[in-house]
Design a protein around this motif. Structure first.
Motif, PDB file in Angstrom:
ATOM      1  N   LEU A 152       0.817  -1.216   0.000  1.00 33.62           N
ATOM      2  CA  LEU A 152       0.000   0.000   0.000  1.00 33.62           C
ATOM      3  C   LEU A 152       0.847   1.261   0.000  1.00 33.62           C
ATOM      4  N   GLU A 153       1.956   1.238   0.725  1.00 34.25           N
ATOM      5  CA  GLU A 153       2.842   2.409   0.770  1.00 34.25           C
ATOM      6  C   GLU A 153       3.343   2.766  -0.627  1.00 34.25           C
ATOM      7  N   ASN A 154       3.733   1.753  -1.390  1.00 36.89           N
ATOM      8  CA  ASN A 154       4.182   1.992  -2.759  1.00 36.89           C
ATOM      9  C   ASN A 154       3.030   2.426  -3.653  1.00 36.89           C
ATOM     10  N   ALA A 183       2.400   1.142   7.706  1.00 41.30           N
ATOM     11  CA  ALA A 183       3.421   1.890   6.965  1.00 41.30           C
ATOM     12  C   ALA A 183       2.834   2.936   6.022  1.00 41.30           C
ATOM     13  N   LEU A 184       1.513   3.040   5.989  1.00 40.26           N
ATOM     14  CA  LEU A 184       0.854   3.984   5.087  1.00 40.26           C
ATOM     15  C   LEU A 184       1.212   5.413   5.486  1.00 40.26           C
ATOM     16  N   PRO A 185       1.622   6.262   4.550  1.00 43.43           N
ATOM     17  CA  PRO A 185       1.941   7.654   4.887  1.00 43.43           C
ATOM     18  C   PRO A 185       0.764   8.363   5.552  1.00 43.43           C
ATOM     19  N   SER A 186       1.060   9.349   6.358  1.00 41.41           N
ATOM     20  CA  SER A 186       0.032  10.011   7.187  1.00 41.41           C
ATOM     21  C   SER A 186      -1.025  10.735   6.367  1.00 41.41           C
ATOM     22  N   LEU A 196     -14.358 -10.111   1.427  1.00 46.13           N
ATOM     23  CA  LEU A 196     -15.008 -10.731   0.282  1.00 46.13           C
ATOM     24  C   LEU A 196     -14.996 -12.246   0.419  1.00 46.13           C
ATOM     25  N   THR A 197     -16.096 -12.861   0.054  1.00 50.91           N
ATOM     26  CA  THR A 197     -16.167 -14.318  -0.012  1.00 50.91           C
ATOM     27  C   THR A 197     -16.333 -14.696  -1.476  1.00 50.91           C
ATOM     28  N   ILE A 198     -15.326 -15.368  -2.009  1.00 46.82           N
ATOM     29  CA  ILE A 198     -15.325 -15.714  -3.430  1.00 46.82           C
ATOM     30  C   ILE A 198     -15.717 -17.177  -3.588  1.00 46.82           C
ATOM     31  N   PRO A 199     -16.796 -17.482  -4.293  1.00 51.88           N
ATOM     32  CA  PRO A 199     -17.192 -18.873  -4.488  1.00 51.88           C
ATOM     33  C   PRO A 199     -16.062 -19.695  -5.107  1.00 51.88           C
ATOM     34  N   GLY A 200     -15.750 -20.807  -4.476  1.00 50.41           N
ATOM     35  CA  GLY A 200     -14.709 -21.688  -4.987  1.00 50.41           C
ATOM     36  C   GLY A 200     -13.309 -21.343  -4.543  1.00 50.41           C
ATOM     37  N   CYS A 201     -13.162 -20.257  -3.773  1.00 52.30           N
ATOM     38  CA  CYS A 201     -11.834 -19.839  -3.310  1.00 52.30           C
ATOM     39  C   CYS A 201     -11.737 -19.970  -1.796  1.00 52.30           C
ATOM     40  N   GLY A 202     -10.708 -20.634  -1.321  1.00 48.55           N
ATOM     41  CA  GLY A 202     -10.433 -20.650   0.101  1.00 48.55           C
ATOM     42  C   GLY A 202      -9.548 -19.480   0.472  1.00 48.55           C
ATOM     43  N   GLY A 203      -9.389 -19.243   1.756  1.00 50.94           N
ATOM     44  CA  GLY A 203      -8.506 -18.167   2.195  1.00 50.94           C
ATOM     45  C   GLY A 203      -9.201 -16.828   2.240  1.00 50.94           C
ATOM     46  N   ALA A 204      -8.532 -15.895   2.885  1.00 51.76           N
ATOM     47  CA  ALA A 204      -9.100 -14.561   3.090  1.00 51.76           C
ATOM     48  C   ALA A 204      -9.011 -13.717   1.822  1.00 51.76           C
ATOM     49  N   ARG A 205      -9.983 -12.852   1.635  1.00 51.36           N
ATOM     50  CA  ARG A 205      -9.980 -11.859   0.569  1.00 51.36           C
ATOM     51  C   ARG A 205     -10.482 -10.552   1.161  1.00 51.36           C
ATOM     52  N   HIS A 206      -9.745  -9.483   0.916  1.00 57.19           N
ATOM     53  CA  HIS A 206     -10.149  -8.171   1.409  1.00 57.19           C
ATOM     54  C   HIS A 206     -10.060  -7.144   0.286  1.00 57.19           C
ATOM     55  N   LEU A 207     -11.019  -6.243   0.271  1.00 60.10           N
ATOM     56  CA  LEU A 207     -10.954  -5.058  -0.573  1.00 60.10           C
ATOM     57  C   LEU A 207     -10.756  -3.868   0.352  1.00 60.10           C
ATOM     58  N   LEU A 208      -9.605  -3.212   0.223  1.00 64.10           N
ATOM     59  CA  LEU A 208      -9.299  -2.053   1.057  1.00 64.10           C
ATOM     60  C   LEU A 208      -9.523  -0.789   0.238  1.00 64.10           C
ATOM     61  N   ILE A 209     -10.351   0.101   0.766  1.00 60.29           N
ATOM     62  CA  ILE A 209     -10.583   1.380   0.120  1.00 60.29           C
ATOM     63  C   ILE A 209      -9.725   2.421   0.830  1.00 60.29           C
ATOM     64  N   ILE A 210      -8.785   2.994   0.096  1.00 62.21           N
ATOM     65  CA  ILE A 210      -7.824   3.941   0.626  1.00 62.21           C
ATOM     66  C   ILE A 210      -8.084   5.314   0.006  1.00 62.21           C
ATOM     67  N   ASP A 211      -8.166   6.330   0.835  1.00 62.26           N
ATOM     68  CA  ASP A 211      -8.297   7.690   0.280  1.00 62.26           C
ATOM     69  C   ASP A 211      -7.436   8.667   1.093  1.00 62.26           C
ATOM     70  N   ARG A 212      -7.455   9.911   0.669  1.00 58.42           N
ATOM     71  CA  ARG A 212      -6.660  10.936   1.347  1.00 58.42           C
ATOM     72  C   ARG A 212      -7.317  11.353   2.656  1.00 58.42           C
ATOM     73  N   VAL A 213      -6.508  11.682   3.629  1.00 59.40           N
ATOM     74  CA  VAL A 213      -7.003  12.238   4.889  1.00 59.40           C
ATOM     75  C   VAL A 213      -7.525  13.642   4.593  1.00 59.40           C
ATOM     76  N   ARG A 214      -8.755  13.906   4.969  1.00 64.36           N
ATOM     77  CA  ARG A 214      -9.351  15.216   4.729  1.00 64.36           C
ATOM     78  C   ARG A 214      -8.850  16.220   5.762  1.00 64.36           C
ATOM     79  N   THR A 215      -8.464  17.376   5.305  1.00 59.10           N
ATOM     80  CA  THR A 215      -8.054  18.440   6.211  1.00 59.10           C
ATOM     81  C   THR A 215      -9.101  19.533   6.186  1.00 59.10           C
ATOM     82  N   THR A 216      -9.395  20.075   7.348  1.00 66.51           N
ATOM     83  CA  THR A 216     -10.391  21.147   7.443  1.00 66.51           C
ATOM     84  C   THR A 216      -9.674  22.489   7.555  1.00 66.51           C
ATOM     85  N   GLY A 217     -10.069  23.390   6.731  1.00 67.44           N
ATOM     86  CA  GLY A 217      -9.439  24.716   6.744  1.00 67.44           C
ATOM     87  C   GLY A 217      -9.984  25.573   7.861  1.00 67.44           C
ATOM     88  N   GLY A 218      -9.128  26.385   8.456  1.00 66.07           N
ATOM     89  CA  GLY A 218      -9.553  27.239   9.539  1.00 66.07           C
ATOM     90  C   GLY A 218     -10.000  28.587   9.069  1.00 66.07           C
TER      91      GLY A 218
END
Length: 218
Positions: A152-154, A183-186, A196-218
């Motif tokens: 993810l860092e890359n 290790a994800l940048p701040s 996710l559960t995939i029919p016919g697939c064993g093992g874990a599956r994850h979908l990670l949604i990554i976005d920017r940290v929102r900053t609020t202006g003063g």
């Protein structure tokens, strides 16, 4: 669509789609299977995927890719490190109204992807042979998918400049990557984790949604 398909694939695909509660019309399902036939054919020479057992190809390649369909909402999507076209080609077949850009630095893989575009008649797909860091799109993408690409860092480091300010990465992972998230940048955050559960697939599956940290202006 000249590559042969395994006789068991149509029933496997239809059953898997039902379990995922995803509806694809018969023509689109034929396109998915034609792509899988091309992947199997070209894999012998181009080493596109480690999955070589025909009985596992529908579940581990098509269904695994199509499982993220409910989370695709952008008009233009970038699939980075597209490799053998997963998840980009199955998604492009399922969403002909959306545009997909498939990016990979390996010339053999982009040759295969270009052949898929021609043989499957995918006029909503563009293939780019380049390193992610060197690509400067005219318009940033609202969504960028990745599957078995990099940490993810890359991902955010190499591809963040191609993502719209309010866009999101859809990173497909196996086991939940605690170390990668640590290790994800701040400037970036985990917005959602979908198991996710995939029919016919064993093992874990994850979908990670990554976005920017929102900053609020003063």
């Amino acid at each position: 669509m000249s590559a042969p398909i395994d006789t068991a694939w149509p029933a496997q695909l239809e059953a898997g789609l039902q379990r995922l509660e995803i509806a694809l019309d018969p023509v689109t399902q034929e396109g998915q299977l034609a792509f899988l036939g091309l992947l199997q054919k070209w894999n012998k020479a181009y080493n596109l995927t480690a999955v070589r057992d025909p009985s596992q190809m529908v579940s581990r390649q098509l269904l695994d890719s199509l499982a993220i369909m409910p989370y695709i909402h952008a008009d233009a999507v970038l699939d980075v490190g597209a490799g053998g076209g997963l998840p980009g080609i199955p998604l492009a077949l399922a969403f002909p109204e959306r545009r997909f850009t498939l990016l990979d630095s390996n010339s053999k893989k982009t040759r295969f992807l270009t052949q898929c575009v021609l043989e499957l008649g995918l006029d909503n797909v563009e293939v780019i042979h380049a390193r992610a860091e060197d690509v400067c799109p005219q318009q940033p993408f609202q969504q960028i998918t990745s599957r078995a690409f990099t940490a993810l860092e890359n991902l955010v480091d190499w591809c963040g400049h191609m993502l719209a300010q309010d866009g999101q990465f859809l990173a497909m992972k196996g086991q939940f990557p605690d170390d990668e998230l640590a290790a994800l940048p701040s400037a970036w955050q985990l917005a959602d984790n979908i198991e996710l559960t995939i029919p016919g697939c064993g093992g874990a599956r994850h979908l990670l949604i990554i976005d920017r940290v929102r900053t609020t202006g003063g």
